[in-house]
Design a protein around this motif. Structure first.
Motif, PDB file in Angstrom:
ATOM      1  N   VAL A  81     107.880  27.816  16.986  1.00  0.00           N
ATOM      2  CA  VAL A  81     106.747  28.298  17.771  1.00  0.00           C
ATOM      3  C   VAL A  81     106.740  29.826  17.737  1.00  0.00           C
ATOM      4  N   LEU A  82     105.629  30.396  17.284  1.00  0.00           N
ATOM      5  CA  LEU A  82     105.528  31.853  17.150  1.00  0.00           C
ATOM      6  C   LEU A  82     104.761  32.492  18.294  1.00  0.00           C
ATOM      7  N   CYS A  83     103.876  31.739  18.950  1.00  0.00           N
ATOM      8  CA  CYS A  83     103.043  32.343  19.997  1.00  0.00           C
ATOM      9  C   CYS A  83     102.564  31.264  20.951  1.00  0.00           C
ATOM     10  N   MET A  84     102.204  31.679  22.170  1.00  0.00           N
ATOM     11  CA  MET A  84     101.736  30.739  23.208  1.00  0.00           C
ATOM     12  C   MET A  84     100.698  31.428  24.072  1.00  0.00           C
ATOM     13  N   ASP A  85      99.845  30.615  24.690  1.00  0.00           N
ATOM     14  CA  ASP A  85      98.952  31.085  25.745  1.00  0.00           C
ATOM     15  C   ASP A  85      98.630  29.896  26.641  1.00  0.00           C
ATOM     16  N   VAL A  86      98.246  30.194  27.882  1.00  0.00           N
ATOM     17  CA  VAL A  86      97.988  29.150  28.867  1.00  0.00           C
ATOM     18  C   VAL A  86      96.579  29.300  29.418  1.00  0.00           C
TER      19      VAL A  86
ATOM     20  N   THR B 210     111.130  30.745  17.786  1.00  0.00           N
ATOM     21  CA  THR B 210     110.649  30.686  16.401  1.00  0.00           C
ATOM     22  C   THR B 210     111.510  29.741  15.561  1.00  0.00           C
ATOM     23  N   SER B 211     112.677  29.388  16.034  1.00  0.00           N
ATOM     24  CA  SER B 211     113.571  28.517  15.265  1.00  0.00           C
ATOM     25  C   SER B 211     113.653  27.103  15.844  1.00  0.00           C
ATOM     26  N   ALA B 212     112.753  26.748  16.743  1.00  0.00           N
ATOM     27  CA  ALA B 212     112.749  25.395  17.317  1.00  0.00           C
ATOM     28  C   ALA B 212     111.315  24.886  17.405  1.00  0.00           C
ATOM     29  N   ALA B 213     111.114  23.607  17.044  1.00  0.00           N
ATOM     30  CA  ALA B 213     109.766  23.023  17.003  1.00  0.00           C
ATOM     31  C   ALA B 213     109.418  22.341  18.317  1.00  0.00           C
TER      32      ALA B 213
END
Length: 1556
Positions: A917-922, A1177-1180
């Motif tokens: 995961v590189l980025c998130m938003d809520v 970034t290293s976990a799905a």
């Protein structure tokens, strides 16, 4: 299933029947249970003295029950008990018109007789053909069944009158029948019908009518002689008397004939007894009578066992694979077998359901046309909806039937009736799994793996993929799912996120649901086109008439015109097929002479059901009806008939009503008379169904609406609770063998045995009580018996294991979920979460986890919670440990929680992505989480139910930034392919795509999105582009000046950092300098606080239009990667490279909490309503953490996962690690407190770590060739072994077992040093000896220093050598085919283990040097040995491998003793007492004790819990009694994995090879 009908007369065999009930039935029941069979006895004469209902239906009922027993029973089905009574010769209830009129014609000279017959027999023209029906006794004698005390005299008169009337009618009919037979009007058999007793008819049905006599039992009791004083009155119970009290000679003659026939035809099954009565009865107190009754019971038991055993053996001899219900030891049936069985069940149900369908031809045509139109193009599912009871299920069943004929030969039709097992609602995973398996089997595709089939998101992905694959193959598939609104709430199935909105060509999906359901509302939102919806509307009167005629024709009935008009008038009010079905169920009972004034039809479905229940109450009693129907409604999986009779026998309200006006025959033994339930069931035959599971039939309602009406009418809150407690106590076995009190009317409290069977968890070794597993948790929970629930279910390790194995771990998790909803019990939630963590292992093993492994997993996850939660978890852990410590097989017993434990702040893990995961938003308003991954997918989850809503695919590069628009209707994503895309969060469709928004192949965290009220920004450190918010126009595209770096956007202004160190905001410079070039930068929502990260410091700044003021610095133990401030600006969460999330106070800067368990650097963090959302970034996956949790179950912190180098002390109190190869510090971790102890600075990169355990020294080898030595008591007093002249890097270190010497391996040599003390301070002298390493060979990879100064070492090329420092000589040992990964010496210097990457281990005897064993182990991937340790006595050797297992080997034989899966590779291992301590790659400390019995069973298989194989090749020993132990599998190649080898290994067992 064994169901036996007991046939006898009412009174003369009552002693025998009672003895069988008390002694014989329980023994046969236990025997059947031990074979996995259900045993039921149907004795309709028990508990009553005569048939007193007056409806003349008892005889028919008895014969029907015999037929049912023969149909259901897999073995014996009929037991006959015959004494000296022929039995009641009843009037026939039905006489065909032709026969009756022939009889009347023979009575022409007896007008009074004709009048009498015509008074009691009325012609029913509604029967086809017409039939004369005997009227109920109460039609002329209304007080015949009136048991009220005040009606006693009237009832006695009516009883006497009926006896004389019955005798007269029988005489008339027999006289007429004799004349009619003589005239040839009827046959002799038809004439005999008026003479034969009910008992003889039963014998005819059970012994001689198309059945095997060998499957029946026959007991005959003769009375040899009686004294003269034993006259008819004394023998009334045992002989047939006439109405005037005289011996019935005719009946005795018929009895003699019956016995003669029995003696002639049934000798093989005959049990003959001669008994002299005492005072006209059987007296159990007399010795000879007791012996007689005991003999009868013994014969019954032995012969039943013999016949049942013979049936079981014959089925096995014939090669039939008998599925034993509840057997955990048999092999799991093939998946295809289960699929075929389920398919056949649903096809059979659908075939039955579509019979008599009328009036839906138009709708069927529309559905077929819609499918035909879309067959070659992508399309939407078709939705059939309507009100409840409108016939949606029948319509879809008919559609399936029609389409099988219409579609081409290779087409697959899948139908699932989801309401078929009500009240149990199916979960969506089971439905999809079943559908996928059927499609795969039918189309020749590979079915889903166990892990895929049991993981929700993987199963959804497989379902969609298989539909696409079938379409691409050109196959046609029709999937019909009826009643989606009846799915369970699991995974929030009613929201229909699992349902594909777009289907590929050739794939059709038709679903149905109630128009008023939540599922339908969600379906309207999901599908845009109205053309996909088809409503099932009300039927017309013409349709109703067709259905009525079809139904009556099938029932061999008709109606008078007036009755038919009444039916259709009532139906017109609703037009509902279910309403009409209920009307017709009632109407088929009407006779042509039934007056219309007695016919009352409800105007709707509910009224009809209520009238049905009212009629049943009037006929059978309200408590009996409410009790029986209530228990059927409350049972999760239906009830066996024996269970229902048992439960009603325990219900004091039912028993009080049954014995309201009469005492039980035996007050010390009170049960519900079975005849009462049989009568009620006969009246409910149209509303009940048999459900077969595992060869066992339960009864349940065939209509969901009736369950609801029953629940509303009878199951009030108080009654529901009481009934649930009765069910719970029954499945607990609380009253088995005990006296239960009951208060009967007019009597004081009675203590009586209800004769209910025991309910153990195990019926026999490996054979589980499935019914108990299915029913008990639900009834304990909802019956309010929570203490028993905690003790028997939640806190019972045995229960959890049994239910997981038999019903599936998902079943246990769902039960515990329900418990958590009602009980405020932290321990229940923790145990539930522990099972969720165990589930992947169970799924991988397809549910066949051994008890030892299950207990080990539980203990290794819950051990640390036993102290803070002693009542349930503490007891559970004690049970596991006690069982493991007494286990008769080799076992590892956990001594700490080394597997991921439940509890703590971590609440949910969101999955559905394949990449990091590189980025998130809520989206705050919509409660949605949007995340972008490095594989180009944007995932959208709901934060309310934590389900994956959309998986947005379109990008061809990593998603660098995501933003949710203010309206929460859309989201934007920016990716490394340069594109900017807008997506709908409602339906997941792409709305906009802008190419070249950022440079292609931009690095993660280098490109960002920003949204203002009117504008949309995409920027990198050197470029900014601005569009209108709708993306319609590019407003700006600019690059920054050289030396400037874009930091971000404030409002509509671009903020940059100039080379002067000042901040520029759209060209305007601030007065203050910005103190750092941040690696991390973010803003609060109100854009007033700036968060900047630089290495290990996180700084907070107040910002305004002209200044940036730093007001807080937060120091971390590792690089800060992410941060976020809460909306109220009180709390900040930060994520760091050390895999920890830290929670800080913004006002004070205090560290409030540390959250561990990410197991990956925390590169993204978000705060939302008290929840921390983190990703890496290293976990799905994405983790959700609660800031409010019970710190009693907070997991202990451990070192970061994936450290470059680690070492630990023998008692595991200290762990030393270097997190990354490039780091120049060693961190000391206090494992007792779960915190960082100190940092040990080093001058260069670390190559290896080693600990001298007793001398408490830490050795640290560096790339410069230096070895640093830290005394653990005084780490600041650092010692040093200087580098060699060549300055070669240190490859590895080895300390001798007595810690007197240390060997240091460099790239070009190995040197030996002495560990001594000087002035009580440790020091190292040397080098004492050394030898060069050839540069032509691979570098040294692992070594062990023996106490006699010999060095055993291996290289990266697989060479193994032994060098003697004393003599300077070296010798070559047998090499490995790949890199040597571990060399370990025993504690006593007698053995050493060498392991390599090719899954080969060699065990060497050191004195003299000889190879004892070569151990080869092969699983599903390569298993290079990473760590090893010998036990204290060198009897066993423990190894930790790359395959995430710990294995235990016997040093003497080389045999594998045990395999424990620990979920992470074990990188370090040390001997500790009678076990070991180890360190996993995840950073967890493992402490376990190994127990091995002196004698191990030859059947023991160490691989039963893993999918692997192994082989041991041993040398031939000396000629002192030991034999060669060399494997015969010479072709085994560990470098190749050949699945065909499994069959070869099974076919060729050897003394050193145990294979799963």
């Amino acid at each position: 299933m064994i169901r036996v009908f007991i046939s006898s007369t009412f009174t003369d065999m009552s002693s025998e029947r009672k003895a069988l009930l008390e002694k014989a039935y329980p023994e046969v029941l236990a025997f059947c249970r031990s074979l996995g069979l259900v045993f039921e006895v149907v004795d309709l004469r028990w508990g009553i003295r005569s048939v007193s209902s007056g409806d003349h239906e008892a005889g028919e009922m008895f014969l029907q029950e015999i037929q049912n027993c023969w149909r259901i029973s897999a073995g014996p089905a009929f037991v006959a008990l015959l004494g000296n009574r022929y039995g009641h010769r009843a009037l026939p209830r039905l006489v065909p018109e032709k026969h009756f009129e022939a009889l009347l014609s023979k009575l022409s000279k007896n007008p009074e007789g004709i009048k009498q017959l015509n008074r009691w027999f009325l012609k029913d023209n509604n029967a086809v053909p017409p039939t004369y029906v005997l009227q109920p006794i109460t039609a002329h004698f209304p007080h015949y069944i009136d048991l009220r005390p005040e009606s006693g005299r009237l009832r006695d008169n009516d009883l006497l009158s009926w006896r004389f009337t019955e005798t007269q009618l029988l005489q008339l009919l027999r006289s007429a029948a004799t004349d009619a037979e003589a005239a040839g009007d009827i046959t002799a058999e038809q004439k005999q019908h008026f003479y034969t007793s009910v008992t003889e008819r039963e014998f005819e049905q059970g012994l001689w009518k198309d059945v095997s006599v060998q499957s029946a039992l026959l007991f005959v009791r003769e009375i040899p002689r009686q004294r003269m004083r034993d006259g008819p009155k004394r023998l009334a119970k045992f002989m047939d008397l006439t109405a005037d009290g005289l011996l019935d000679a005719e009946a005795q003659g018929l009895l003699t004939s019956l016995k003669a026939r029995l003696y002639a035809t049934s000798q093989k099954i005959l049990n003959l007894h001669c008994v002299e009565l005492s005072k006209g009865s059987i007296d159990p107190k007399r010795k000879e009578h007791t012996q007689y009754l005991d003999t009868v019971c013994e014969q019954f038991v032995s012969q039943m066992k013999a016949r049942i055993g013979a049936v079981v053996e014959s089925s096995e001899e014939e090669g039939k694979r008998r599925k034993v219900w509840g057997n955990m030891e048999e092999e799991k049936e093939e998946i295809t077998d289960g699929v075929v069985a389920e398919v056949e069940r649903h096809v059979a149900m659908s075939t039955e359901m579509c019979k008599g369908l009328h009036g839906r031809e138009g709708l069927l045509g529309k559905l077929c046309f819609a499918m035909w139109e879309s067959i070659n193009v992508p399309h939407s599912p078709l939705v059939v909806h309507g009100a409840a009871g409108m016939g949606k299920t029948a319509l879809l069943c008919k559609l399936a039937q029609e389409m099988r004929g219409v579609l081409e030969g290779g087409a697959v039709v899948v139908i699932r009736l989801l309401a078929a097992r009500h009240p149990r609602r199916p979960d969506i995973d089971h439905v999809l799994r079943s559908v996928c398996f059927q499609i795969c089997v039918a189309c020749g595709l590979a079915p889903p793996s166990p892990l895929t089939a049991n993981t929700h998101l993987e199963l959804l992905r497989f379902f969609r993929d298989v539909l696409v694959e079938v379409s691409q193959q050109g196959n046609t598939v029709l999937i019909i799912l009826d009643a989606l609104d009846q799915l369970s709430d699991q995974h929030h199935a009613h929201k229909l996120r699992w349902l594909p909105a777009d289907l590929p060509p050739n794939v059709h999906l038709v679903v149905s649901m109630d128009t008023n359901s939540e599922a339908f509302a969600n379906m309207r939102l999901k599908l845009e086109t109205v053309a996909s919806f088809f409503e099932v509307e009300r039927l017309s009167r013409v349709d109703g008439k067709q259905i009525t005629e079809s139904f009556l024709r099938a029932s061999r009935r008709t109606l008078t015109p007036e009755q038919s008009d009444a039916v259709l008038r009532s139906f017109d009010s609703t037009g509902c097929p279910l309403h009409l079905k209920l009307i017709l169920s009632e109407a088929k009972r009407w006779a042509s002479f039934s007056p219309l004034t007695h016919i009352h039809l409800g105007t709707n479905t509910q009224e009809m059901m209520s009238q049905l229940l009212l009629m049943l109450e009037e006929k059978h009693g309200k408590e009996l009806v409410g009790g029986a129907l209530g228990y059927i409604t409350l049972a999760r999986e239906g009830l066996l008939e024996a269970e229902l009779r048992d439960v009603m026998s325990l219900d004091d309200d039912v028993i009080s009503e049954v014995y309201r006006y009469s005492l039980p025959p035996t007050p010390s033994l009170i049960r519900l008379p079975p005849l009462l339930w049989a009568r009620l069931r006969r009246d409910l035959e149209d509303q009940l169904e048999e459900r077969w599971t595992g060869g066992v039939a339960t009864i349940a309602f065939n209509n969901r609406r009736l369950s609801e009406v029953v629940s509303a009418r009878y199951l009030t809150s108080e009654r529901r609770g009481r009934s649930l407690r009765v069910l719970a106590e029954y499945f607990l076995g609380r009253w088995s063998g005990k006296l239960k009190p009951v208060a009967l009317p007019g009597l004081s409290l009675l203590l009586s045995d209800r004769k209910v069977p025991p309910q153990p968890l195990w019926f026999a070794p490996g054979l589980v009580n499935v019914r108990k597993l299915q029913e008990l948790p639900y009834h304990l929970l909802h019956g309010g018996l929570w203490d028993e629930l905690r003790q028997e279910v939640i806190g019972s390790a045995e229960w959890l294991y049994c239910q997981s194995r038999v019903c599936g771990v998902s079943s246990v998790i769902q039960d515990l979920d329900q418990c958590s909803q009602y009980m405020d019990c932290t321990e229940t939630r923790l145990i539930r979460d522990a099972l969720v963590l165990i589930k992947p292992s169970l799924d991988f093993l397809e549910g066949h986890m051994d008890m030892s492994l299950f207990y080990t997993e539980l203990l290794a996850r819950l051990c640390s919670l036993a102290t803070p939660f002693p009542s349930v978890i503490g007891r559970l852990c004690s049970q596991c440990e006690e069982w493991l410590l007494t286990c008769p097989e080799p076992i590892l017993v956990p001594k700490c929680s080394f597997l991921q434990q439940p509890g703590g702040a971590l609440q949910h893990t969101l999955t559905g992505l394949q990449g990091g995961v590189l980025c998130m938003d809520v989206s705050v308003e919509a409660e949605l989480l949007v995340a972008g991954s490095d594989d180009g997918v944007v995932a959208v989850w709901s934060l309310t139910d934590h389900q994956l809503v959309h998986s947005l695919q379109g990008h061809t590069g990593a998603v660098l930034s995501v933003k949710v628009t203010d309206s929460s209707a859309h989201c934007l994503s920016l990716a490394a392919d340069g594109s900017l895309r807008r997506w709908s969060l409602t339906n997941g469709k792409q709305l906009l795509c802008i190419q070249e928004a950022v440079p292609v192949d931009s690095a993660p965290s280098s490109a960002h999105l920003h949204l203002s009220k009117q504008l949309m920004f995409a920027y990198t450190s050197s470029q900014v582009k601005v569009w209108r918010l709708d993306g319609s126009k590019l407003l700006l595209s600019s690059s920054t000046d050289e030396g400037s770096v874009v930091l971000g956007v404030l409002e509509d202004s671009v903020v940059s950092l100039c080379d002067s160190g000042r901040i520029s905001r759209s060209g305007k410079h601030t007065a203050a300098e910005f103190p750092l070039l941040p690696s991390l930068l973010s803003l609060t929502e109100d854009e007033k606080i700036l968060i900047a990260g630089d290495d290990r410091t996180l700084s907070l700044f107040n910002i305004d239009r002209d200044s940036v003021d730093r007001f807080l610095d937060l120091q971390h133990d590792d690089s800060v990667l992410s941060a976020c401030i809460s909306s109220d600006c009180r709390v900040i969460a930060s994520g760091a490279a050390d895999q920890l999330i830290r929670i800080w106070s913004v006002t004070t800067g205090a560290l409030l909490d540390t959250l561990c368990g990410s197991d990956a650097p925390v590169s993204s963090v978000f705060l939302h309503k008290g929840i921390v959302i983190s990703a890496s970034t290293s976990a799905a996956c994405v983790h959700l953490w609660s800031l409010k949790y019970d710190d009693r179950h907070k997991p202990a912190a451990h070192i970061p996962a994936g450290c470059a180098h680690v070492a630990l002390t023998k008692d595991a109190d200290r762990v030393f690690y270097v997190r990354q190869q490039s780091q120049t510090e060693v961190i000391s971790w206090n494992n007792l407190t779960g915190s960082l102890s100190e940092r040990l600075a080093v001058s260069a990169q670390v190559c290896c770590l080693e600990v001298a355990q007793h001398k408490r020294l830490l050795f640290c080898g560096l790339t410069t060739g230096t070895v640093l030595i830290y005394p653990l008591a005084l780490p600041q007093e650092t010692l040093c072994i200087p580098p060699p002249e060549s300055l070669s890097r240190v490859l590895c270190l080895a300390v001798s077992s007595k810690e007197k010497h240390i060997a240091v391996a460099y790239e070009d040599s190995v040197c030996l040093f002495e560990i001594t003390t000087r002035d009580s301070f440790p020091t190292v002298e040397g080098p004492l000896q050394g030898f060069p390493l050839s540069l032509l060979h691979g570098p040294l990879s692992s070594m062990a220093l023996l106490s006699d100064l010999r060095l055993l070492y291996g290289t990266s090329c697989g060479e193994v050598k032994l060098h003697d420092f004393s003599s300077g000589r070296s010798s070559d040992l047998e090499p490995h085919r790949s890199r040597v990964t571990r060399v370990t010496a025993g504690n006593w210097g007698s053995h050493a283990l060498v392991g390599s990457e090719d899954a080969v281990q060699r065990l060497w005897a050191l004195n003299p040097l000889v190879l004892d064993h070569t151990m080869e182990y092969k699983g599903f991937f390569f298993e290079g040995v990473l760590s090893a340790a010998f036990s204290d006595s060198d009897q066993f050797v423990f190894t930790g491998s790359q395959d995430r297992t710990i294995k235990v080997w016997d040093v003497t034989t080389g045999n594998l003793l045990y395999v424990q899966y620990v979920y992470a590779p074990v990188v370090r291992m040390l001997t500790f007492r009678n076990g070991f301590v180890a360190l996993s790659q995840q950073g967890s400390v493992i402490r376990a004790v190994f127990r091995c019995p002196d004698h191990i069973s030859p059947d023991y298989n160490p691989l039963r819990n893993v999918k692997a194989q192994y082989r041991v090749t041993s040398r031939e020993k000396n000629q002192d009694g030991q034999q060669s132990s060399v494997s015969d599998l010479q072709d085994f190649n560990p470098a190749q994995f050949n699945m065909n080898l499994m069959s070869m290994l099974k076919a060729k067992p050897s003394s050193t090879c145990l294979i799963l």
